[in-house]
Design a protein around this motif. Structure first.
Motif, short mmCIF file in Angstrom:
data_model
loop_
_atom_site.label_atom_id
_atom_site.label_comp_id
_atom_site.label_asym_id
_atom_site.label_seq_id
_atom_site.Cartn_x
_atom_site.Cartn_y
_atom_site.Cartn_z
N GLY A 1 37.45 -5.94 -27.74
CA GLY A 1 37.62 -7.35 -27.46
C GLY A 1 36.37 -7.91 -26.81
N ASN B 1 36.33 -8.57 -31.58
CA ASN B 1 37.45 -9.50 -31.72
C ASN B 1 37.70 -10.24 -30.42
OD1 ASN B 1 38.18 -8.37 -34.38
ND2 ASN B 1 38.86 -6.58 -33.22
N GLY C 1 39.75 -11.06 -27.18
CA GLY C 1 40.68 -10.25 -26.41
C GLY C 1 40.00 -9.41 -25.35
N TYR D 1 45.88 -6.66 -26.74
CA TYR D 1 44.81 -6.50 -27.73
C TYR D 1 45.15 -5.36 -28.70
CZ TYR D 1 40.37 -5.36 -29.88
OH TYR D 1 39.38 -5.09 -30.80
#
Length: 288
Positions: free
Chosen positions: A231, A259, A261, A267
């Protein structure tokens, strides 16, 4: 024997600690659960949907082991599991993070999600083995957990279940410290697995250099494929990114996914399907 190295992990903060549960040392023969009705996309080409909708999870222990205590682990058997299947099923070994145990994967909903994906032909059936690292605060330099995976767990699984032996049938992955173990074990034994997943990885100190030196014995094309994801707010993003950069420098096949998160349960749950699909894809790519 695996030579471990020092972990970069501090004691786990509260958001990573999950409630642990004690389990009996014998097989749980009726550990069934109800799959979620969440709709999925259409079946993957070449995989036939099955009439079986529910797999099962069984709990085992094996001993003696290098850790000095029995190793506890859970095994997910896919829907329609055939104990006489030939040549057998692939196996995914998944390692939990520091401060949790093998029930992390149950809490994330892995069995229910695997039931859906396999039952509807999204991915081919495979076994998932989830061991417990009891001494997860121990310096990896002093830990024999990785040695136990290689010398005890894998041979036991391949001797007791209908799995296809050999590296092309094995994948290894983990979350946080478990991802660090997946990386570390692979550096020591790059010829034992086809695919390695490092999710929210917290690599062990020095493993990027060890990877560099290991390529003297194993050129890039002989390494398994890697999947890294973190994340954008992950507290271990910097060392994970540094390890990915090392893979790029060495020309070792990998994917890197950054990503939204943080380093937390939400997550991992949000990306669990991504993980299962990726592992399954590696076996499909390896199929004749």
């Amino acid at each position: 024997m695996i030579t471990s190295c020092q972990s970069i992990l501090p004691p786990p903060p509260p958001d990573e600690v999950l409630t642990t549960t004690s389990f009996p040392a014998t097989l749980e023969p009726n550990a069934f659960y109800t799959p979620s009705p969440t709709p999925l996309s259409t079946p993957t080409s070449g995989i036939t949907p099955t009439s079986c909708t529910v797999g099962r999870v069984e709990t085992y222990t094996i001993e003696p082991t290098p850790i000095g205590k029995p190793l506890r682990f859970r095994v997910y058997l896919p829907p329609c599991y055939d104990s006489h299947a030939t040549p057998g099923y692939p196996v995914l070994y998944l390692l939990h993070g520091q401060g949790s145990d093998e029930t992390l994967w149950m809490d994330l909903g892995l069995p229910q999600l695997a039931d859906q994906l396999m039952g509807r032909g999204q991915i081919p059936p495979f076994l998932i083995v989830m061991p417990y690292e009891e001494y997860a605060l121990r310096d990896p330099q002093q830990s024999t957990f990785g040695q136990t995976i290689i010398e005890n767990l894998i041979p036991w699984v391949e001797g007791h279940f209908a799995v296809c032996p050999g590296p092309s049938c094995r994948a290894l992955g983990g979350i946080s410290r478990g991802a660090g173990w997946a990386i570390h074990i692979t550096i020591q034994h790059p010829d034992l697995f086809a695919a390695i997943g490092a999710h929210s990885a917290a690599p062990f100190w020095g493993d990027d250099l060890r990877l560099y030196y290991r390529t003297t014995d194993y050129p890039p094309e002989q390494w398994p494929r890697f999947y890294f994801d973190s994340g954008a707010q992950d507290r271990y993003l910097e060392p994970a990114q540094a390890f990915v950069n090392r893979l790029s420098e060495l020309g070792i096949s990998h994917e890197w996914h950054l990503n939204p998160g943080a380093h937390d349960f939400t997550y991992w749950q949000n990306h669990l399907e991504d993980y299962l699909r990726w592992y399954a894809m590696q076996w499909q790519m390896s199929s004749p």
